[in-house]
Design a protein around this motif. Structure first.
Motif, short mmCIF file in Angstrom:
data_model
loop_
_atom_site.label_atom_id
_atom_site.label_comp_id
_atom_site.label_asym_id
_atom_site.label_seq_id
_atom_site.Cartn_x
_atom_site.Cartn_y
_atom_site.Cartn_z
N LEU A 189 11.86 3.61 1.52
CA LEU A 189 12.10 3.48 0.08
C LEU A 189 13.23 2.48 -0.18
O LEU A 189 13.18 1.74 -1.16
N ASP A 190 14.23 2.44 0.69
CA ASP A 190 15.32 1.46 0.53
C ASP A 190 14.78 0.04 0.58
O ASP A 190 15.22 -0.83 -0.18
N ASP A 191 13.84 -0.22 1.50
CA ASP A 191 13.24 -1.56 1.59
C ASP A 191 12.57 -1.93 0.27
O ASP A 191 12.72 -3.06 -0.22
N LEU A 192 11.85 -0.97 -0.31
CA LEU A 192 11.14 -1.24 -1.55
C LEU A 192 12.11 -1.45 -2.70
O LEU A 192 11.93 -2.36 -3.53
N VAL B 87 9.05 9.14 2.18
CA VAL B 87 9.76 9.67 1.02
C VAL B 87 9.02 10.91 0.53
O VAL B 87 7.79 10.94 0.53
N LEU B 88 9.78 11.93 0.16
CA LEU B 88 9.22 13.22 -0.27
C LEU B 88 9.64 13.50 -1.71
O LEU B 88 10.83 13.52 -2.03
N THR C 77 0.86 -1.19 0.00
CA THR C 77 0.00 0.00 0.00
C THR C 77 0.89 1.23 0.00
O THR C 77 1.83 1.32 0.80
N ILE C 78 0.61 2.17 -0.90
CA ILE C 78 1.35 3.44 -0.95
C ILE C 78 0.38 4.57 -0.62
O ILE C 78 -0.64 4.73 -1.28
N ARG D 151 1.61 -6.86 4.71
CA ARG D 151 0.91 -5.58 4.81
C ARG D 151 1.90 -4.41 4.80
O ARG D 151 1.86 -3.54 5.66
N ALA D 152 2.80 -4.42 3.82
CA ALA D 152 3.79 -3.35 3.70
C ALA D 152 3.11 -2.05 3.27
O ALA D 152 2.18 -2.05 2.45
N LEU D 153 3.59 -0.94 3.81
CA LEU D 153 3.01 0.38 3.48
C LEU D 153 4.14 1.40 3.36
O LEU D 153 5.04 1.45 4.21
#
Length: 238
Positions: free
Chosen positions: A74-77, A119-120, A29-30, A90-92
């Motif tokens: 963001l690094d995880d993604l 993240v911006l 989910t983002i 359930r990652a967000l």
């Protein structure tokens, strides 16, 4: 009445939370935010309500995310995309668009308190400026300084094109897209009568951006000028 009672029972029994967890177990989910402002901030009255949440609601959202999701960075993604490493259930991912000063003033302390990553995505041209011309034009329309007649005059002055027959918020953004094709100097001259000075800086300063980065918020690009890519003279540069 019965339907409302059934929903209330599902919520209080925990069945709804269980369904939510199972349904989103293997989903990413983002969440996208723009502005975070308390009602007593002088900028709140001019902010677009469609893209603004109160500080209280923002904090409630973060608490909900912590309870029902695993908030990732963001690094995880990127690691998951590059080498196939699995994301938690359930990652967000929490994101912000545009680069508003209130992201550092109000959103960052709430994120830091809960130790949540984010993240911006920043409009590069807006860094260190007081306001965005699109938002300022919308504020003028919303506060009655920009009426149908002025919109039509601006549309015609910006160049050929058939304006929509009835002006609404949506067609005002069409006018913004029409004006986006002009060079900055000519556009600023046309908009000068409507660009009232902001009471406080709307956009991130270089110092605020640096503080966000040093606090662990990842920084990405949200184009250079915020011009829609289909209208940009040089989409690759944007």
């Amino acid at each position: 009445m019965l339907r409302s009672l059934a929903k209330l029972w599902l919520y209080r029994s925990g069945a709804l939370a269980l369904y939510h967890r199972l349904r989103n177990r293997r989903q990413l989910t983002i969440v996208m935010f723009h502005r975070v402002l308390p009602q007593n901030d002088p900028r709140a009255g001019g902010a677009d309500p469609a893209w603004t949440v109160s500080t209280g609601l923002f904090q409630q959202c973060l608490d909900f995310f912590r309870e029902h999701y695993h908030v990732i960075s963001l690094d995880d993604l990127l690691r998951a995309c590059e080498n196939g490493s699995p994301l938690p259930d359930r990652a967000l991912l929490i994101t912000f668009d545009d680069g508003w000063a209130d992201n550092e003033e109000y959103a960052l302390p709430a994120l830091e308190k809960r130790r949540l990553p984010a993240v911006l995505f920043v409009i590069a041209e807006g860094i260190g400026k007081t306001q965005l011309w699109r938002e300022t034009l919308y504020r003028a329309w919303r506060h009655g300084r920009l009426g149908n007649r002025e919109c039509l005059r601006l549309w015609q002055a910006a160049g050929p094109g058939s304006p929509p027959p009835r002006w609404t918020k949506q067609t005002l953004w069409a006018l913004c897209n029409h004006l986006a094709g002009l060079d900055a100097e000519r556009r600023e001259a046309l908009l000068q009568p409507f660009l009232a000075p902001a009471e406080r800086a709307e956009l991130l300063s270089h110092g605020q951006l640096s503080r966000l980065h040093s606090s662990g918020v990842h920084i990405g690009s949200h184009t250079v000028t915020h011009t829609p890519l289909t209208l940009a003279p040089n989409p690759d540069e944007e």
